[in-house]
Design an enzyme around this catalytic site. Sequence first.
Site, PDB file in Angstrom:
ATOM      1  N   ARG A 351       0.833  -1.207   0.000  1.00  0.00           N
ATOM      2  CA  ARG A 351       0.000   0.000   0.000  1.00  0.00           C
ATOM      3  C   ARG A 351       0.868   1.257   0.000  1.00  0.00           C
ATOM      4  O   ARG A 351       0.493   2.286  -0.577  1.00  0.00           O
ATOM      5  CB  ARG A 351      -0.968   0.000   1.182  1.00  0.00           C
ATOM      6  CG  ARG A 351      -1.994   1.123   1.110  1.00  0.00           C
ATOM      7  CD  ARG A 351      -3.082   0.978   2.146  1.00  0.00           C
ATOM      8  NE  ARG A 351      -4.163   0.097   1.743  1.00  0.00           N
ATOM      9  CZ  ARG A 351      -5.296   0.502   1.168  1.00  0.00           C
ATOM     10  NH1 ARG A 351      -5.477   1.797   0.888  1.00  0.00           N
ATOM     11  NH2 ARG A 351      -6.231  -0.354   0.850  1.00  0.00           N
ATOM     12  N   GLU A 753      -9.480   6.235   7.540  1.00  0.00           N
ATOM     13  CA  GLU A 753      -8.040   6.422   7.370  1.00  0.00           C
ATOM     14  C   GLU A 753      -7.621   7.678   6.599  1.00  0.00           C
ATOM     15  O   GLU A 753      -6.618   8.306   6.963  1.00  0.00           O
ATOM     16  CB  GLU A 753      -7.450   5.191   6.669  1.00  0.00           C
ATOM     17  CG  GLU A 753      -7.506   3.939   7.515  1.00  0.00           C
ATOM     18  CD  GLU A 753      -7.091   2.703   6.743  1.00  0.00           C
ATOM     19  OE1 GLU A 753      -6.118   2.048   7.153  1.00  0.00           O
ATOM     20  OE2 GLU A 753      -7.740   2.386   5.723  1.00  0.00           O
TER      21      GLU A 753
END
Length: 796
Positions: A351, A753
């Site tokens: 990621r 997030e």
Amino acid sequence: MNRRETDFTAATGGGPGGPADAGERNLAPAAQSPHAAGQPGPACGVPRPHESARAQVAGSATYIDDMAEIKGTLHAAPILSTVAHGRLRGVDPGAALALPGVRGVVLAGDIPGDPMLATFVHDEPVFARDAVEHVGQVIGVVVADSVMAARRAARQVQVRIDPLPAVLDPRAAHAARSYVLPPVVVRRGEPEAALARAPHRLTGQLEVGGQEHFYLEGQVAYAIPLEQDQWHIHSSTQHPGEVQHWVAHALGLENNAVTVECRRMGGGFGGKETQAGHVAVWAALAARRFGRPVKLRLDRDDDFLVTGKRHPFAYDWEVGFDDSGLVTALKLTMLANCGFSADLSGPVADRALFHCDNAYFLSDVEIASYRCKTNTQSHTAFRGFGGPQGVIAIEAILGDVARHLGLDPLDVRRRNLYGIDDRNVTHYRMKVEDNILHPLLAKIEQACGYRRRRAAIAAWNASSPVIKRGIAVTPVKFGISFTATFFNQAGALVHVFTDGSVQLNHGGTEMGQGLHTKIMQVVADELGVPFERVRCTATETGKVPNASATAASSGTDLNGRAAQFAARNIRDNLASFVAGLDGCGAGAITFRGGAVVSPKTTRSFDEVVQAAYANRIQLWSDGFYRTPKIHYDKATLTGRPFYYFAYGAACSEVAIDTLTGESRVLKVDILHDVGTSINPAIDIGQIEGGFIQGVGWLTTEQLVWNEQGLLTTHAPSTYKIPATGDVPEHFNIELWHEPNPEDNVFGSKAVGEPPFMLAISVWEALREAAGAARGGAAVRLDAPATPENVLRALGA
């Protein structure tokens, strides 16, 4: 603190929503409902309190350590390694066993199943066996009649270890080719040739520290043996299904013998995605060994030493760019400090690869990711899951490019943004189809008065020799979905009882983020009943099996849609039943305001439910959802790993004291994209909390391991999370006004997030202030920007 919201009138108001005129119904009066009257209008799109808020304020919300303990419950405490790397020669529990109330110890030899944890890589032992690989590695547990007796005894166990050399730094690990997983390299174009012809080139390095989760409720599990070798595990976990699998694996049982339950956590932030599984396994092994229920709650200091953190990263980069600041070439190396085992380091580092572009198009690029093995705790998931470590790299690079050219950093950032018709494909070959970066940045620039304030700050710095100020605007583009495609699925159960009340269960877990509340809102609107008629029960593997972790900001997207589908099945059953009564099509039946309306008449929801039950109509249903469109080739790291992107931007103003290195955040303005908000109050709370947690990562939260590999910052006295005094008085949050263009629940977007990365604006503003103290020169400011690191930057 000011909180500004977009106008939700279109989502919440207008149109009929209350009960129809009583004269239209000609029905017998319904019995008095025992429920409090619900708010009129839809449940979604309006601020609503967290479903447990009152109970939490009153102290009646139950966490695992609050539960009444079954008679005979024992308590466990871990035996920890005091050496970072060494050969385990023996364990002598004699002194511990001599203490009153101590029942015994559980070591690797007492494991009936696999001595290795059921992780994907299968590289982490349940208990250390032949070797120890970090200070704080669990060698076994002591079991006693009370928690304090167990903890005291654990410190009396004598462990013999022959020390070996330890690797504590990712650069040293990289030099030694010490990795937990193979390196990954992603390329596009010809970065070497593009660098060679670039009008300007810069090189740089950066070190970014990790972060302790510091959940209010520490790691805890309560293992209860049942009949016929079955188990019930209460676990403070974001992933009950994984805890179920790990416990069964360690006990040598099939998954159907273990049920895991989690009503709520007192915070998680990713730290209870895998790490909770360790604690549950240890408690279950102790319970099996002694045939009694066992609770294991880690002491805060032990929690720090045992559990993994956000991955620290080190970076090396070379960038080419033109006179306007447009990046024409980039070579970036990222060294992830993974600790002693893989845990989730693979997808975390992936990621980071996916997000090292952030909001910017990179034409010719090579990104090399190394997953470095060190003798520290095995680092793990943390809010953003590698995304922040990717985003900060490109923001640092663009900040240096701007200062090198003497340009406004915001202009350089806007010059490099993804385009609409071209420059719109990421380095992993995903097209950016929903780009709102240009209007979003234009709006925040105007709304916060960025140009005026930047000029005023320049004037201030020219006349202030000690206190220097800085301002920065940074965006975020964050991909929403698990990068492991198979995790993008969810299930739910909805039950309508004969009194018209509704019970909901789904595979997501509540850690304070308001997931249950949002899904209750969705179900209430799908059935047309007041929010107050819906309750959500504890997440449990025996109700919704094989659920994914509540992570990747996808909890509402996945579980909310599954619950909506379950409620829709029930609604369709009831609509068909009423259509049969009234001689119309099922599509003509509507559900709203606690009423069921047909072209012929209006009935209360409760009345319809009772009649449906009497006619043997199914009043419960399951729902299942799988995220569409996504695909991803792990071998090439290309495809469409994300369903959509969430966007945002923040403008932060800071001040530093050039004599002490101390800093303060003065003002923050945030414009964030949550689509059409299901619950604006909860979404704004998530933006506030995520941002401030990000500020902590980049300013005060410093993890320090000494030369022996001991984490010396293992308590609140030495590890500093932000406090109320760190929140600026000027803290404005506004929600972007457009719905999610993808078909998502209520048109919403994930919010857990993405706001975390907006805190990078604070770090960039600190770099601006430090640069002003050095005559506008570029500075290297390693994160976190503690006073020591600020002073180093000023003296560089």
